[in-house]
Design an enzyme around this catalytic site. Structure first.
Site, PDB file in Angstrom:
ATOM      1  N   ASP A  67       0.816  -1.214   0.000  1.00 38.80           N
ATOM      2  CA  ASP A  67       0.000   0.000   0.000  1.00 38.80           C
ATOM      3  C   ASP A  67       0.851   1.265   0.000  1.00 38.80           C
ATOM      4  OD1 ASP A  67       0.980  -0.412   2.535  1.00 38.80           O
ATOM      5  OD2 ASP A  67      -0.956  -0.563   3.517  1.00 38.80           O
ATOM      6  N   ASN A 135      -7.555  -1.615  14.092  1.00 38.78           N
ATOM      7  CA  ASN A 135      -8.958  -1.831  13.696  1.00 38.78           C
ATOM      8  C   ASN A 135      -9.095  -3.062  12.795  1.00 38.78           C
ATOM      9  OD1 ASN A 135      -7.779  -0.948  11.368  1.00 38.78           O
ATOM     10  ND2 ASN A 135      -9.296   0.634  10.898  1.00 38.78           N
ATOM     11  N   HIS A 137      -7.314  -3.843  10.156  1.00 43.82           N
ATOM     12  CA  HIS A 137      -7.029  -3.737   8.720  1.00 43.82           C
ATOM     13  C   HIS A 137      -5.773  -4.507   8.352  1.00 43.82           C
ATOM     14  CE1 HIS A 137      -4.700   0.361   9.195  1.00 43.82           C
ATOM     15  NE2 HIS A 137      -3.854  -0.631   9.226  1.00 43.82           N
ATOM     16  N   GLU A 142      -9.619  -1.347   5.134  1.00 42.81           N
ATOM     17  CA  GLU A 142     -10.284  -0.955   6.374  1.00 42.81           C
ATOM     18  C   GLU A 142     -11.545  -1.799   6.580  1.00 42.81           C
ATOM     19  OE1 GLU A 142      -8.506   0.836   8.170  1.00 42.81           O
ATOM     20  OE2 GLU A 142      -8.393   2.942   7.605  1.00 42.81           O
TER      21      GLU A 142
END
Ligand code: GLP
Length: 251
Positions: A67, A135, A137, A142
């Site tokens: 990413d 979270n 991810h 996400e």
């Protein structure tokens, strides 16, 4: 999903490096997809050392990265491009032409994602290295990401921006968007190695290991893959129901 629990971060990094080194010695022409974040840094340091000692070489390795923030300049100290070169690529013998990156400078993110996706199809990833976000991810997939998602432009959750603001001057400086490989791209790898360290990852790790695959915890989709190794240190694993069982298993 094979889970390995280590005493601490040092052992986690050592164990992860052993796995990568073994794979690379078997197949020097591997395609490896790397991750950023603080967690894999110890692994990268061990790999740099192994290159220095002549145990492995990245001469024939093709690399991808998961990413990149969007938009961001490659030479910005916060870009993942800078991170990888500064912490790893500049210190090993990988060929620059074999390094693939999502371009955070592009004017046309859609076209850039298509270009990357095409490249990913051409070179099948043998080994995928992953961290995990607080979270849940993976990459920048996400919560809400589907298991069929491909490489795309995504909006970052506020908690991700807050968490990653430690690398920026202020939270305001953290880009609101990112380019990321999708869950489907990640699941297409031959082998996946996920690393988790520290107490702040404990909840995410518990969800990933104990919940069925679901969109609220994108990392849980890794359960759909047959060859996933999770290495967690004691602190990250502290909420797992079966932690004693995992810890007792021979490494
Ligand atoms: C970022 C990256 C992820 C990484 C995560 C965890 O958001 N996009 O790929 O896994 O951070 O980072 P850290 O290892 O610093 O906790």
């Amino acid at each position: 999903m094979k889970i390995i629990i280590t005493k601490n971060y040092r052992e986690l990094s050592k164990k992860a490096a052993e796995i990568v080194i073994k794979e690379l010695q078997k197949r020097p022409k591997m395609v490896i997809c790397f991750a950023t974040g603080s967690t894999p840094l110890g692994l990268y340091r061990n790999l740099i050392e192994a290159v220095g000692e002549g145990k492995i070489s990245f001469r024939d390795v093709i690399s991808f990265n998961l990413d990149e923030y969007y938009p961001i300049k490659k030479n910005s100290k916060q870009s993942y491009y800078y991170f990888m070169f500064h912490n790893f690529f500049n210190k090993i013998d990988i060929k620059k032409q074999n390094i693939n990156f999502l371009n955070g400078e592009t004017k046309n993110p859609e076209k850039e994602c298509k270009r990357y996706q095409k490249k990913l199809k051409k070179y099948k990833i043998d080994l995928q290295i992953l961290g995990i976000g607080v979270n849940c991810h993976i990459g920048f997939n996400e919560p809400g990401s589907s298991k069929d998602s491909g490489t795309r432009l995504v909006k970052l959750e506020e908690c991700t921006r807050k968490e990653n603001s430690r690398f920026f001057k202020t939270k305001k400086d953290v880009p609101k968007m990112a380019l990321t490989m999708g869950i489907k791209d990640i699941l297409s790898a031959g082998k996946i190695l996920l690393l988790a360290s520290g107490k702040k990852k404990a909840k995410a790790l518990k969800k990933m290991v104990e919940e069925p695959p679901n969109k609220d915890c994108p990392a849980s989709f890794l359960k759909l893959h047959k060859n996933v190794i999770v290495i967690a240190d004691k602190e990250a694993a502290c909420l797992l129901k079966k932690q004693k069982f995992y810890a007792k298993r021979k490494l």
